[in-house]
Write a protein that holds these residues in place. Structure first.
Motif, short mmCIF file in Angstrom:
data_model
loop_
_atom_site.label_atom_id
_atom_site.label_comp_id
_atom_site.label_asym_id
_atom_site.label_seq_id
_atom_site.Cartn_x
_atom_site.Cartn_y
_atom_site.Cartn_z
N ARG A 57 0.86 -1.18 0.00
CA ARG A 57 0.00 0.00 0.00
C ARG A 57 0.90 1.23 0.00
NH1 ARG A 57 -4.89 0.77 4.08
NH2 ARG A 57 -6.20 0.69 2.27
N THR A 58 0.69 2.08 -0.97
CA THR A 58 1.50 3.28 -1.05
C THR A 58 0.89 4.38 -0.19
OG1 THR A 58 0.29 4.14 -2.95
CG2 THR A 58 2.17 2.72 -3.41
N ALA A 59 1.67 5.39 0.09
CA ALA A 59 1.17 6.51 0.88
C ALA A 59 0.04 7.24 0.17
CB ALA A 59 2.31 7.47 1.21
N TRP A 60 0.09 7.24 -1.15
CA TRP A 60 -0.93 7.94 -1.92
C TRP A 60 -2.31 7.29 -1.75
CZ3 TRP A 60 -1.78 12.39 -4.04
CH2 TRP A 60 -2.80 12.53 -4.96
N SER A 61 -2.36 5.96 -1.65
CA SER A 61 -3.65 5.28 -1.54
C SER A 61 -4.10 5.10 -0.09
CB SER A 61 -3.58 3.92 -2.22
OG SER A 61 -2.66 3.09 -1.54
N ASP A 62 -3.31 5.54 0.86
CA ASP A 62 -3.65 5.38 2.26
C ASP A 62 -4.72 6.38 2.67
OD1 ASP A 62 -3.69 4.66 4.89
OD2 ASP A 62 -1.77 5.56 5.40
N PRO A 63 -5.90 5.93 3.10
CA PRO A 63 -6.95 6.87 3.47
C PRO A 63 -6.60 7.72 4.69
CG PRO A 63 -7.73 4.60 3.70
CD PRO A 63 -6.32 4.55 3.19
N ALA A 64 -5.65 7.29 5.48
CA ALA A 64 -5.29 8.06 6.68
C ALA A 64 -4.66 9.40 6.33
CB ALA A 64 -4.33 7.25 7.54
N ARG A 65 -4.11 9.55 5.13
CA ARG A 65 -3.51 10.83 4.77
C ARG A 65 -4.57 11.89 4.53
NH1 ARG A 65 -3.68 12.61 -0.39
NH2 ARG A 65 -4.55 11.12 -1.82
N ILE A 66 -5.80 11.50 4.21
CA ILE A 66 -6.88 12.46 3.98
C ILE A 66 -7.60 12.76 5.29
CG2 ILE A 66 -9.06 12.85 2.79
CD1 ILE A 66 -8.04 11.03 0.57
N ALA A 67 -7.99 11.72 6.00
CA ALA A 67 -8.75 11.89 7.24
C ALA A 67 -7.78 11.93 8.41
CB ALA A 67 -9.75 10.76 7.39
N THR A 68 -7.10 13.06 8.59
CA THR A 68 -6.14 13.17 9.68
C THR A 68 -6.81 13.43 11.01
OG1 THR A 68 -5.85 15.51 9.18
CG2 THR A 68 -4.29 13.97 8.17
N HIS A 69 -8.03 13.93 11.01
CA HIS A 69 -8.78 14.19 12.23
C HIS A 69 -9.93 13.19 12.34
CE1 HIS A 69 -6.55 17.87 12.63
NE2 HIS A 69 -6.90 18.23 11.40
N PRO A 70 -10.32 12.85 13.55
CA PRO A 70 -11.45 11.93 13.69
C PRO A 70 -12.74 12.58 13.18
CG PRO A 70 -10.81 12.81 15.83
CD PRO A 70 -9.79 13.28 14.84
N LEU A 71 -13.66 11.75 12.74
CA LEU A 71 -14.94 12.26 12.27
C LEU A 71 -15.69 12.91 13.43
CD1 LEU A 71 -16.04 9.33 9.97
CD2 LEU A 71 -15.17 11.56 9.29
N PRO A 72 -16.47 13.95 13.15
CA PRO A 72 -17.19 14.62 14.24
C PRO A 72 -18.24 13.71 14.87
CG PRO A 72 -17.81 15.53 12.11
CD PRO A 72 -16.71 14.57 11.87
N GLN A 73 -18.40 13.86 16.18
CA GLN A 73 -19.41 13.09 16.91
C GLN A 73 -20.74 13.85 16.86
OE1 GLN A 73 -18.80 9.99 18.16
NE2 GLN A 73 -16.87 10.28 17.07
N PRO A 74 -21.85 13.15 16.97
CA PRO A 74 -23.14 13.84 16.96
C PRO A 74 -23.24 14.88 18.08
CG PRO A 74 -23.43 11.47 16.83
CD PRO A 74 -21.98 11.72 17.07
N GLY A 75 -23.84 16.00 17.75
CA GLY A 75 -24.01 17.07 18.73
C GLY A 75 -24.55 18.31 18.07
N PRO A 76 -24.81 19.36 18.84
CA PRO A 76 -25.43 20.56 18.31
C PRO A 76 -24.59 21.31 17.28
CG PRO A 76 -25.03 20.78 20.67
CD PRO A 76 -24.61 19.41 20.26
#
Length: 70
Positions: free
Chosen positions: A41-60
């Motif tokens: 797996r190359t760095a280019w295809s690694d999804p972690a390079r795009i989503a560096t922050h966790p997804l937002p949790q439900p809230g207002p």
């Protein structure tokens, strides 16, 4: 491998040129597949390079954080 001329009447030079292109392409693909690990797996295809922050949790205020960092 068999190559069949479906239309036209190519000259021997045209046929030789077409076969050369096919042979060079096949040799390039064979060389590329033998030098590269198949499941690497190359760095280019690694999804972690795009989503560096966790997804937002439900809230207002979640709607304000749904855009990915840029």
């Amino acid at each position: 491998m068999t190559i069949k001329v479906v239309r036209g009447n190519p000259t021997p030079e045209e046929l030789a040129a077409a076969l050369t292109v096919v042979q060079v392409r096949a040799a390039a693909l064979a060389a590329a597949s033998s030098t590269r690990p198949p499941a690497a797996r190359t760095a280019w295809s690694d999804p972690a390079r795009i989503a560096t922050h966790p997804l937002p949790q439900p809230g207002p205020s979640t709607w304000a954080r749904t855009f990915w960092p840029g």
